[in-house]
Scaffold this motif. Structure first.
Motif, PDB file in Angstrom:
ATOM      1  N   GLY A  46     100.093  52.820  25.026  1.00 25.31           N
ATOM      2  CA  GLY A  46      98.389  53.053  24.377  1.00 25.31           C
ATOM      3  C   GLY A  46      98.448  51.871  22.753  1.00 25.31           C
ATOM      4  O   GLY A  46      99.485  52.038  21.774  1.00 25.31           O
ATOM      5  N   SER A  78      93.181  50.030  27.966  1.00 26.49           N
ATOM      6  CA  SER A  78      93.788  50.911  29.027  1.00 26.49           C
ATOM      7  C   SER A  78      93.599  52.332  28.940  1.00 26.49           C
ATOM      8  O   SER A  78      93.640  53.352  28.869  1.00 26.49           O
ATOM      9  N   GLY A  79      95.031  52.174  27.832  1.00 26.41           N
ATOM     10  CA  GLY A  79      96.171  52.560  27.224  1.00 26.41           C
ATOM     11  C   GLY A  79      94.996  53.934  25.932  1.00 26.41           C
ATOM     12  O   GLY A  79      94.905  55.215  25.520  1.00 26.41           O
ATOM     13  N   ARG A  80      94.016  53.914  25.456  1.00 27.19           N
ATOM     14  CA  ARG A  80      93.701  54.191  24.429  1.00 27.19           C
ATOM     15  C   ARG A  80      91.650  54.918  24.956  1.00 27.19           C
ATOM     16  O   ARG A  80      91.207  54.342  25.267  1.00 27.19           O
ATOM     17  N   GLU A  81      91.952  56.736  24.223  1.00 27.36           N
ATOM     18  CA  GLU A  81      90.124  56.624  24.399  1.00 27.36           C
ATOM     19  C   GLU A  81      89.416  57.211  23.147  1.00 27.36           C
ATOM     20  O   GLU A  81      90.135  58.249  22.606  1.00 27.36           O
ATOM     21  N   SER A 140      92.270  44.006  27.937  1.00 25.57           N
ATOM     22  CA  SER A 140      92.904  45.572  29.117  1.00 25.57           C
ATOM     23  C   SER A 140      94.233  45.566  28.396  1.00 25.57           C
ATOM     24  O   SER A 140      94.365  46.968  28.907  1.00 25.57           O
ATOM     25  N   ARG A 141      94.538  45.015  27.497  1.00 28.91           N
ATOM     26  CA  ARG A 141      95.932  45.931  25.983  1.00 28.91           C
ATOM     27  C   ARG A 141      94.913  46.902  25.709  1.00 28.91           C
ATOM     28  O   ARG A 141      95.597  48.290  25.302  1.00 28.91           O
ATOM     29  N   LYS A 178      82.959  52.459  27.855  1.00 25.20           N
ATOM     30  CA  LYS A 178      83.562  50.706  28.077  1.00 25.20           C
ATOM     31  C   LYS A 178      84.956  51.208  27.042  1.00 25.20           C
ATOM     32  O   LYS A 178      84.746  51.573  25.620  1.00 25.20           O
ATOM     33  N   PRO A 179      86.151  51.134  27.404  1.00 24.61           N
ATOM     34  CA  PRO A 179      87.224  51.749  26.556  1.00 24.61           C
ATOM     35  C   PRO A 179      87.257  50.413  25.319  1.00 24.61           C
ATOM     36  O   PRO A 179      87.904  50.942  24.057  1.00 24.61           O
ATOM     37  N   SER A 180      86.640  49.441  25.335  1.00 26.14           N
ATOM     38  CA  SER A 180      86.742  47.948  24.176  1.00 26.14           C
ATOM     39  C   SER A 180      85.674  47.910  24.693  1.00 26.14           C
ATOM     40  O   SER A 180      85.254  46.686  25.443  1.00 26.14           O
ATOM     41  N   GLU A 182      88.973  39.826  27.316  1.00 27.39           N
ATOM     42  CA  GLU A 182      89.364  39.162  28.070  1.00 27.39           C
ATOM     43  C   GLU A 182      90.753  38.178  27.688  1.00 27.39           C
ATOM     44  O   GLU A 182      90.029  37.286  26.883  1.00 27.39           O
TER      45      GLU A 182
END
Length: 161
Positions: free
Chosen positions: A62, A35-38, A32-33, A22-24, A28
């Protein structure tokens, strides 16, 4: 050796650690902001409980997190690759590989943003002090670290998301 008697992990190639599924944990419209982070949680692999370590990659565009500060936790970042922009409530600065930054609790609000065309890779290290809260000077969100170690988010006026 049985599954219950496995040898604990002692060393790995950091980039081979599994990424978070789960990226974050933000609700919401903030989730969704991210989404560019792993994030690859390294500290958890070794059973570290006093502090966390993540190997984090930001794709172009990101963000590391929303602009924030902690009430009890200190944070530290060390840039391995790329040129992220450190955004604080005091200004901005482009960082490069080999640079680091630290953020004491109740200090400067901060985030990293990748405004370049290449990935940014960095280590983020933070303690896991109980009773921490996240303060967000720009966004209508507040975070409280629950007794189970999970973040709970509300609007600044206390309404749930």
């Amino acid at each position: 050796m049985s599954d219950t008697q496995r040898e604990p992990v002692r060393a790995i190639v950091a980039s081979s650690a599994p990424a978070r599924t789960k990226p974050s944990s933000y609700p919401e419209p903030f989730f969704s902001r991210m989404s560019g982070r792993e994030k690859r949680p390294l500290g958890d692999l070794f059973g570290l409980s006093n502090f966390g370590v993540n190997l984090t990659t930001l794709a172009p565009g990101g963000e590391s997190a929303l602009l924030h500060r902690h009430t009890r936790q200190d944070e530290f970042v060390y840039i391995l690759e790329g040129e992220p922009t450190l955004v604080t409530d005091e200004g901005e600065m482009v960082l490069s590989a080999g640079m680091c930054a630290g953020f004491p609790a109740r200090g400067t609000a901060h985030q990293l943003v990748n405004r370049s065309e290449k990935d940014v890779v960095y280590l983020e290290i933070g303690d896991r002090t109980a009773g921490d809260e996240g303060e967000y000077p720009v966004d209508d969100i507040k975070a409280v670290l629950g007794p189970d170690g999970r973040w709970m988010f509300t609007h600044k006026d206390g309404r749930p998301y």
